[in-house]
Design an enzyme around this catalytic site. Structure first.
Site: not given
Ligand code: F6R
Length: 605
Positions: A2, A27, A74, A99-100, A478, A482, A485, A501, A600
């Site tokens: 948000c 975001r 969001w 927001n929240g 990682e 990637k 997502e 295992h 984001k």
């Molecule tokens: C994945 C991604 C998320 C962030 C996570 C933490 O590509 O971006 O998994 O890494 O939400 O976010 P930050 O680093 O802002 O605390």
């Protein structure tokens, strides 16, 4: 996640509000809206499509006003439908964005229903709008100060009342809110980036603050109700950061920015010194006996990688925990541990709460590795290391991750030196390796055409396995994150020795197995694990260092990494995995920068 924008001016501010939402779009959101005070009452436009659709609506309906608020939502409580989109109204007098999450919204809703309020949305936000309406006696600032005392949970709000046509009131608790200071006009936003272009002067509100902005003034009270000033800082770097340039997506741009981001992040000095982490660091580093790293998502994986460095280079015991787990479990605090929070945004609700939880347990040594200098995490920790990745727009984190790794490597070597495990010769060698990283990254980026060819094949798959060992196991994690997502392909990562295992049962001819194969001490073990996959018909896609003697043959596809990079190898090996995910997502036609359901900067729990 948000986003909030608010403004009081003498000009029509609708375009400022919509532009602010556009800057927050990256975001992630699923609906948006804007409300202005026009002709004595709030008027609004809302959309469950993109901000561009909202923009078209406000132009068509000629929505205009000098005071207003806007929001990207969001969804948490209630589906992303128009009725749930903010701004939320109360009896055509109050308009509010939030927001929240309000945890006690059900009891408040019952209380307000008892007073005759009719609820038209499924949001928790609507209780705040009605609460403020029910308590309003002619002074919105005072009303909000009283009303927020009844809210439990996390919030940042901005609210207007029809009887105060040149006032916006905001409040924050657990979600960020910043005041943008203009000339004869003032602004509010959940992120200073939203106001780039309107002002470069910002006051960052503290937890519990309530603020009133008018044409020529900003009044702030803290959680005790005491009038306070918050320092106004000039933050010039926000302008222009959101330009895409020649790239197709921000994620692609950010992957290619990594050599520059690493250059900006690694220290200029010719030595690793505690002062890189703040004035108190040399005392604190001498006092600690272990590290506790707290983070989420990709930042958690950088913590996992750092554990290998911290234990092998600095010989210091290191524990890495997912922040959302740590904050709720009973743990045994060790006052001699250095608590390190890692975060791109510095505002992630779970990491922030985990930090506060650690502090409440008596941890006083705290360090943030963070990309945003003005963030809550940097302000709450005693020490910090700033990554200089620059604004990261793509929801999937890329350059933030590699710059975090660079910062954490600097931490490991600095601690190793202080603890007598890194001598001057090793220090010089590590520094030289760090300085050469941008050039090495450029050679990895040059592999893009080969990776595009693989991506065409991956785009037709529904599952993938990622394997790594040791330092490169978190890199496999990682890579899988990637891929899932942004391409929505189901992907799992395992330490290669774990295959037998259980997960080996999944391996068939239809299963691509991406393998991270650096030329390190575990190479021969990894080769055996690869044979286990081939024996079951699995297709191996291997990123192999040039001297590994792994060659392409039936069922084994190899992309050769330009050079073996020792301890810093994870920073190189993650890049082809980022590119593989990116091009696979492009081939599947997904919304790469704004993947479904994701946001984001996750500022709610
Ligand atoms: C994945 C991604 C998320 C962030 C996570 C933490 O590509 O971006 O998994 O890494 O939400 O976010 P930050 O680093 O802002 O605390």
């Amino acid at each position: 996640m948000c986003g909030i924008v608010g403004a009081v001016a003498q000009r029509n501010i609708v375009s400022v509000l919509v532009e602010g939402l556009r800057r927050l779009e990256y975001r992630g959101y699923d609906s948006c809206g804007v409300a202005v005070l026009a002709g004595g009452e709030p008027k609004r436009a809302r959309s469950v499509a993109r901000v561009s659709d909202l923009d078209a609506q406000v132009r068509e309906t000629r929505l205009e006003g000098v005071t207003g608020i806007a929001h990207t939502r969001w969804a948490t409580h209630g589906a992303p439908v128009t009725d749930n989109a903010h701004p939320i109204f109360s009896r055509d007098a109050v308009a509010l964005v939030h927001n929240g999450i309000i945890e006690n919204y059900e009891s408040l809703r019952e209380m307000l229903r008892g007073k005759g309020y009719v609820f038209v949305s499924q949001t928790d936000t609507e209780v705040i709008a009605h609460l403020i309406h029910s308590m309003y006696r002619g002074d919105l600032f005072q009303t909000v100060r009283d009303a927020v005392k009844q809210l439990h949970g996390a919030y940042a709000i901005a609210v207007v009342h029809k009887d105060q046509p040149h006032t916006v009131v905001g409040a924050r608790q657990g979600s960020p809110l910043v005041v943008g200071v203009g000339q004869g006009e003032n602004f509010l936003a959940s992120d200073a980036l939203a106001l780039a272009g309107s002002t470069d002067r910002f006051a960052f509100l503290e937890e519990g603050d309530v603020v009133e902005i008018t044409l020529d003034g900003v009044k702030i009270v803290d959680r005790e109700g005491i009038h306070v000033e918050r320092e106004v800082r000039t933050v010039a770097a926000y302008g222009g950061a959101v330009e895409l340039g020649p790239y197709r997506h921000f994620m692609q741009k950010e992957i290619f920015e990594q050599p520059r981001a690493i250059t900006d992040t690694i220290p200029q000095a010719d030595q690793f010194d505690a002062s890189l982490f703040g004035d108190r660091a040399s005392d604190v580093f001498g006092d600690i006996d272990s590290l506790l790293i707290l983070a989420c998502g990709t930042s958690y994986y950088s913590g996992l990688t750092a554990k290998y460095w911290l234990e092998s280079v600095a010989k210091i015991p290191t524990q890495v925990e997912i922040a959302s787990e740590y904050r709720y479990r009973e743990s045994v605090p060790n006052p001699k541990a250095l608590v390190v929070v890692i975060s791109q945004s510095g505002e992630t609700a779970d990491t922030l709460a985990a930090l506060k939880h650690a502090q409440s347990l008596g941890h006083t040594h705290t360090l943030a590795v963070c990309n945003v200098a003005t963030s809550a995490m940097v302000r709450l920790t005693g020490m910090s290391f700033l990554t200089h990745a620059g604004t990261e727009i793509g929801v999937a984190s890329t350059k933030a991750f590699t710059t975090q790794l660079a910062g954490l490597f600097v931490l490991a070597v600095t601690l190793g030196k202080l603890r007598g495990h890194v001598d001057a010769r090793q220090e010089a060698a590590y520094l030289a390796q760090l300085r050469h990283l941008p050039a090495a990254l450029n050679s990895v980026l040059a592999l893009e055409p080969q990776i595009i060819a693989w991506a065409e094949e991956f785009a037709r798959k529904e599952n993938a396995l990622f394997l790594g060992r040791g330092l490169h196991y978190p890199i496999a994690l990682e890579g899988a994150l990637k891929l899932k997502e942004i391409s929505y392909i189901h992907a799992e990562a395992y330490p290669a020795g774990e295959l037998k295992h259980g997960p080996l049962a999944l391996v068939t001819e239809a299963m691509p197995v991406v393998t991270v194969a650096p030329n390190d001490t575990l190479l021969e073990k990894l080769k055996s694990n690869m044979q286990e996959v081939r024996a079951r018909g699995g297709e191996l896609y291997v990123f192999a260092d040039s001297d590994t003697r792994i060659v392409s043959e039936d069922g084994i596809h190899v992309i050769r990494m330009p050079e073996h990079y020792g301890l810093l190898s994870p920073i190189l090996h993650v890049v082809p995995l980022q590119l593989l995910a990116y091009h696979t997502a492009c081939a599947r036609g997904t919304d790469v920068d704004k993947p479904r359901n994701l946001a984001k900067s996750v500022t709610v729990e």
